[in-house]
Design a protein around this motif. Structure first.
Motif, PDB file in Angstrom:
ATOM      1  N   SER A 253       0.816  -1.224   0.000  1.00 10.22           N
ATOM      2  CA  SER A 253       0.000   0.000   0.000  1.00 10.22           C
ATOM      3  C   SER A 253       0.838   1.256   0.000  1.00 10.22           C
ATOM      4  N   VAL A 254       2.161   1.108  -0.148  1.00  9.46           N
ATOM      5  CA  VAL A 254       3.048   2.258   0.055  1.00  9.46           C
ATOM      6  C   VAL A 254       2.797   3.371  -0.964  1.00  9.46           C
ATOM      7  N   ARG A 255       2.493   2.967  -2.210  1.00  9.36           N
ATOM      8  CA  ARG A 255       2.138   3.968  -3.217  1.00  9.36           C
ATOM      9  C   ARG A 255       0.857   3.532  -3.926  1.00  9.36           C
ATOM     10  N   GLY A 256       0.108   4.534  -4.421  1.00  2.00           N
ATOM     11  CA  GLY A 256      -1.152   4.241  -5.112  1.00  2.00           C
ATOM     12  C   GLY A 256      -0.937   3.286  -6.273  1.00  2.00           C
ATOM     13  N   HIS A 257       0.195   3.450  -6.973  1.00  2.00           N
ATOM     14  CA  HIS A 257       0.459   2.639  -8.155  1.00  2.00           C
ATOM     15  C   HIS A 257       0.482   1.139  -7.811  1.00  2.00           C
ATOM     16  N   ALA A 258       1.058   0.819  -6.635  1.00  2.00           N
ATOM     17  CA  ALA A 258       1.140  -0.595  -6.223  1.00  2.00           C
ATOM     18  C   ALA A 258      -0.279  -1.146  -6.042  1.00  2.00           C
ATOM     19  N   GLU A 259      -1.175  -0.331  -5.516  1.00  2.00           N
ATOM     20  CA  GLU A 259      -2.554  -0.796  -5.310  1.00  2.00           C
ATOM     21  C   GLU A 259      -3.286  -0.932  -6.656  1.00  2.00           C
ATOM     22  N   GLU A 260      -3.002   0.009  -7.573  1.00  2.00           N
ATOM     23  CA  GLU A 260      -3.644  -0.083  -8.899  1.00  2.00           C
ATOM     24  C   GLU A 260      -3.248  -1.386  -9.596  1.00  2.00           C
ATOM     25  N   ARG A 261      -1.964  -1.761  -9.436  1.00  9.43           N
ATOM     26  CA  ARG A 261      -1.500  -3.012 -10.073  1.00  9.43           C
ATOM     27  C   ARG A 261      -2.239  -4.216  -9.498  1.00  9.43           C
ATOM     28  N   VAL A 262      -2.524  -4.173  -8.189  1.00 14.29           N
ATOM     29  CA  VAL A 262      -3.251  -5.288  -7.577  1.00 14.29           C
ATOM     30  C   VAL A 262      -4.666  -5.345  -8.148  1.00 14.29           C
ATOM     31  N   PHE A 263      -5.321  -4.186  -8.264  1.00 13.46           N
ATOM     32  CA  PHE A 263      -6.684  -4.195  -8.808  1.00 13.46           C
ATOM     33  C   PHE A 263      -6.682  -4.703 -10.249  1.00 13.46           C
ATOM     34  N   SER A 264      -5.656  -4.335 -11.004  1.00 16.38           N
ATOM     35  CA  SER A 264      -5.644  -4.822 -12.387  1.00 16.38           C
ATOM     36  C   SER A 264      -5.410  -6.342 -12.399  1.00 16.38           C
ATOM     37  N   HIS A 265      -4.597  -6.835 -11.461  1.00 15.49           N
ATOM     38  CA  HIS A 265      -4.381  -8.282 -11.360  1.00 15.49           C
ATOM     39  C   HIS A 265      -5.676  -8.997 -10.944  1.00 15.49           C
ATOM     40  N   LEU A 266      -6.440  -8.354 -10.067  1.00 11.99           N
ATOM     41  CA  LEU A 266      -7.709  -8.965  -9.640  1.00 11.99           C
ATOM     42  C   LEU A 266      -8.679  -9.052 -10.829  1.00 11.99           C
TER      43      LEU A 266
ATOM     44  N   ILE B  18      -3.822 -10.650   0.605  1.00 10.99           N
ATOM     45  CA  ILE B  18      -3.199 -10.581   1.936  1.00 10.99           C
ATOM     46  C   ILE B  18      -2.237  -9.386   1.974  1.00 10.99           C
ATOM     47  N   GLY B  19      -1.717  -9.074   3.152  1.00 10.11           N
ATOM     48  CA  GLY B  19      -0.715  -8.010   3.260  1.00 10.11           C
ATOM     49  C   GLY B  19      -1.326  -6.648   3.541  1.00 10.11           C
ATOM     50  N   CYS B  20      -0.554  -5.599   3.220  1.00 11.15           N
ATOM     51  CA  CYS B  20      -0.884  -4.236   3.660  1.00 11.15           C
ATOM     52  C   CYS B  20      -2.200  -3.706   3.095  1.00 11.15           C
ATOM     53  N   MET B  21      -2.453  -3.991   1.805  1.00 13.06           N
ATOM     54  CA  MET B  21      -3.691  -3.481   1.204  1.00 13.06           C
ATOM     55  C   MET B  21      -4.901  -4.171   1.815  1.00 13.06           C
ATOM     56  N   ALA B  22      -4.736  -5.432   2.177  1.00 13.05           N
ATOM     57  CA  ALA B  22      -5.823  -6.185   2.827  1.00 13.05           C
ATOM     58  C   ALA B  22      -6.144  -5.531   4.167  1.00 13.05           C
ATOM     59  N   GLN B  23      -5.095  -5.150   4.907  1.00 11.94           N
ATOM     60  CA  GLN B  23      -5.314  -4.494   6.197  1.00 11.94           C
ATOM     61  C   GLN B  23      -5.966  -3.124   5.988  1.00 11.94           C
ATOM     62  N   ARG B  24      -5.525  -2.405   4.952  1.00  9.91           N
ATOM     63  CA  ARG B  24      -6.039  -1.050   4.731  1.00  9.91           C
ATOM     64  C   ARG B  24      -7.503  -1.061   4.291  1.00  9.91           C
TER      65      ARG B  24
ATOM     66  N   TYR C  14       4.047  11.065   5.016  1.00 13.01           N
ATOM     67  CA  TYR C  14       3.613  10.531   3.716  1.00 13.01           C
ATOM     68  C   TYR C  14       3.286   9.040   3.796  1.00 13.01           C
ATOM     69  N   CYS C  15       3.607   8.383   4.923  1.00 16.49           N
ATOM     70  CA  CYS C  15       3.742   6.919   4.894  1.00 16.49           C
ATOM     71  C   CYS C  15       2.579   6.150   5.526  1.00 16.49           C
ATOM     72  N   ILE C  16       2.164   5.112   4.857  1.00 15.71           N
ATOM     73  CA  ILE C  16       1.025   4.292   5.274  1.00 15.71           C
ATOM     74  C   ILE C  16       1.447   3.170   6.247  1.00 15.71           C
ATOM     75  N   VAL C  17       2.755   2.870   6.281  1.00 17.82           N
ATOM     76  CA  VAL C  17       3.212   1.671   7.014  1.00 17.82           C
ATOM     77  C   VAL C  17       2.704   1.596   8.462  1.00 17.82           C
TER      78      VAL C  17
ATOM     79  N   TYR D 218       5.996  11.267  -5.101  1.00 16.46           N
ATOM     80  CA  TYR D 218       5.069  11.297  -3.958  1.00 16.46           C
ATOM     81  C   TYR D 218       3.696  10.788  -4.387  1.00 16.46           C
ATOM     82  N   SER D 219       3.156   9.909  -3.559  1.00 18.51           N
ATOM     83  CA  SER D 219       1.836   9.346  -3.836  1.00 18.51           C
ATOM     84  C   SER D 219       0.999   9.530  -2.560  1.00 18.51           C
ATOM     85  N   PRO D 220      -0.074  10.337  -2.625  1.00 22.89           N
ATOM     86  CA  PRO D 220      -0.847  10.568  -1.398  1.00 22.89           C
ATOM     87  C   PRO D 220      -1.490   9.291  -0.896  1.00 22.89           C
ATOM     88  N   ARG D 221      -1.342   9.014   0.382  1.00 23.90           N
ATOM     89  CA  ARG D 221      -1.917   7.789   0.946  1.00 23.90           C
ATOM     90  C   ARG D 221      -3.013   8.157   1.942  1.00 23.90           C
ATOM     91  N   PRO D 222      -4.214   7.635   1.723  1.00 28.06           N
ATOM     92  CA  PRO D 222      -5.356   8.016   2.561  1.00 28.06           C
ATOM     93  C   PRO D 222      -5.091   7.796   4.050  1.00 28.06           C
TER      94      PRO D 222
END
Ligand code: SAM
Ligand code: SF4
Length: 471
Positions: free
Chosen positions: A60-73, A91-97, A185-188, A359-363
């Motif tokens: 979930s560190v950058r929006g782009h990483a999450e977009e790639r997961v959605f495209s994989h889904l 599983i992992g960070c996006m699942a928690q978020r 900036y960080c979601i971790v 920089y990628s804004p993280r909610p």
């Protein structure tokens, strides 16, 4: 140590495919899960298309990483149209978020966060039988794990940290979980929870076990690994103690640690590096910016000058040290002058290499709550390219000193992108190795060298790679 799952499948063994997005922590989690699932009777598959279960370990560190997961889904949803029996776990960070929101996706059957790793094999087994969707994330992510949860995570780590899914001869060992730094900036901190250091005895036992299985290099992992601290009675263990204890383990020849934070960096780590031949002379220490104004807005806790003073100290105590940095360009409000301060810092720092991110804004993060993402994408791209280009020129100049030198490498295996044609690569494989200082070295040699130390004479240099011949 007892294994957790015993599963005898009635028919053919089930196949599981694990796809990893994200950092070294995620790679380690995927590797542990792979071992646990194999132990439970699954066969690991390299393809999603023929798997019974697909695990996507997300970032979930950058929006782009999450977009790639959605495209994989989207791709998995397509596969599920012809093979509806596949179980898909995110599983992992996006699942928690995103939690329950993700479970609503047509392709998704299981959602489980990073703290739920030990439960995932059982969840997969259950869902393959029941076909019911399942969710397991931490409700209050900033509350400390209970002792039982920490123990479950530690036991899982200890039991499944085998070397079979690793690069030969190498293993990663988590020494800390979570983070308390709240860089704005960080979601971790919001997805991996509070910082917690694992007990040193557990870590050392685990490394001894890995060494007995032929591991020669361990990398100690933590989000801010230099702040490792474990209090036991009146003794306080720090990273320098772990480095010393690891160095004393028979069979361990190299020990690394990533990632360090420049705030409160303790000299004892550098002294351990200087004194213990096993501790690799390499520091990954993100700067993020060279502008004091931006560093303050990022809540990093140091100035550009303090960062450079730390590098000077590191080079004084450990003369041969190689240093890598991370930078974020286009943080809200970053002016041309702020960016110039970053350029100046990179010129002075003379890193071995740098990772540069836009920089990628993280909610939910401090920066996203308070600051507008006001730097246009085009400017972020230009600054990213300028910084990488500068670092490339520095690396190119500095790497030339290696020409004619002999370096020791730990061979990793055949190069994935051989610079030779296929037939030549088969007869005389091109191998990748790394020096203790983390330089990548490409050379020809037998595949059996993977996991072994070797001496290579450098014949040619490039910004990110050294080329040489095996001695
Ligand atoms: N814990 C490490 C540290 O403090 O340096 C790094 C963790 S983070 C997963 C890895 C890198 O991602 C950071 O060093 C930072 O440069 C980058 N990063 C984190 N959040 C970001 C964001 N919102 N946008 C762009 N890059 C980001
Ligand atoms: Fe994120 Fe900062 Fe923690 Fe690193 S130290 S994980 S950048 S909050």
């Amino acid at each position: 140590m007892a294994k957790f799952f015993i599963l005898i499948f009635p028919m053919e063994p089930r196949k599981v495919h694990i796809k990893n997005f994200g950092c070294q922590m995620n790679k380690l989690d995927s590797s542990l899960l792979g071992s646990a699932l194999e132990d439970a009777g699954f066969i690991l598959s390299t393809k999603a298309a023929d798997a019974d279960a697909v695990l996507i370990n997300t970032c979930s560190v950058r929006g782009h990483a999450e977009e790639r997961v959605f495209s994989h889904l989207g791709h998995l949803k397509h596969i599920k149209e012809t093979r509806p029996q596949i179980v898909v776990a995110v599983i992992g960070c996006m699942a928690q978020r995103l939690g329950a929101e993700l479970l609503e996706h047509d392709a998704v059957d299981i959602v489980a966060g990073p703290s739920q790793i030990p439960q995932i094999p059982e969840m997969v087994i259950q869902t393959l039988q029941s076909r019911k969707k399942a969710l397991s994330v931490t409700e209050k992510i900033r509350s400390k794990n209970t002792e039982a949860q920490s123990k479950a995570l530690d036991d899982f780590e200890f039991t499944y940290d085998t070397d079979k899914n690793h690069i030969p001869g190498q293993a990663f060992v988590r020494v800390m979980r979570g983070c308390n730094n709240f860089c704005t900036y960080c979601i971790v901190p919001y997805v991996r929870g509070p910082e917690i250091s694992r007990p040193p005895q557990t870590i050392i036992e685990q490394i001894k076990k890995l060494a007995e299985k032929g591991i020669r290099q361990v990398t100690l992992l933590g989000q801010t690994v230099n702040s490792y601290v474990y209090n036991a009675g009146d003794r306080s263990y720090r990273l320098a103690d772990l480095l010393e204890m690891t160095s004393n383990i028979d069979g361990i020849k190299w020990v690394r640690f990533i990632t360090s934070h420049p705030k409160h960096f303790d000299d004892s780590i550098l002294r351990a590096m200087a004194q213990l031949s096993e501790v690799c002379e390499y520091l990954h220490i993100p700067a993020q910016s060279g502008s004091d104004r931006i560093l303050k807005a990022m809540n990093r806790g140091y100035t550009g000058d303090e960062y450079l003073a730390l590098l000077a100290e590191a080079r004084k105590i450990v003369p041969g040290i190689a240093i890598a940095g991370d930078f974020i360009v286009g943080f809200p409000g970053e002016t041309d002058d702020d960016f110039q301060a970053t350029v100046d810092l990179v010129k002075k720092a003379r890193f071995k290499n740098c990772f540069v991110f836009k920089y990628s804004p993280r909610p939910g993060t401090g920066a996203d709550n308070k600051l507008k993402d006001d730097i246009p994408e085009e400017i972020k791209k230009q600054r990213n390219a300028r910084l990488l280009d500068l670092q490339n020129r520095i690396s190119d100049e500095d790497n030339k000193r290696f020409a004619g030198q002999t370096v020791e490498v730990l061979a990793e295996g055949p190069s994935k992108k051989p610079h030779l044609n296929k037939a030549e690569h088969e007869n005389n494989p091109q191998l990748i190795g790394r020096t203790a200082t983390d330089y990548i070295v490409v050379f020809n040699g037998p595949k059996s060298l993977a996991g072994q130390f070797a001496k290579v004479r450098i014949t040619k240099t490039a910004p990110v790679t050294l080329f040489g011949s095996l001695l």
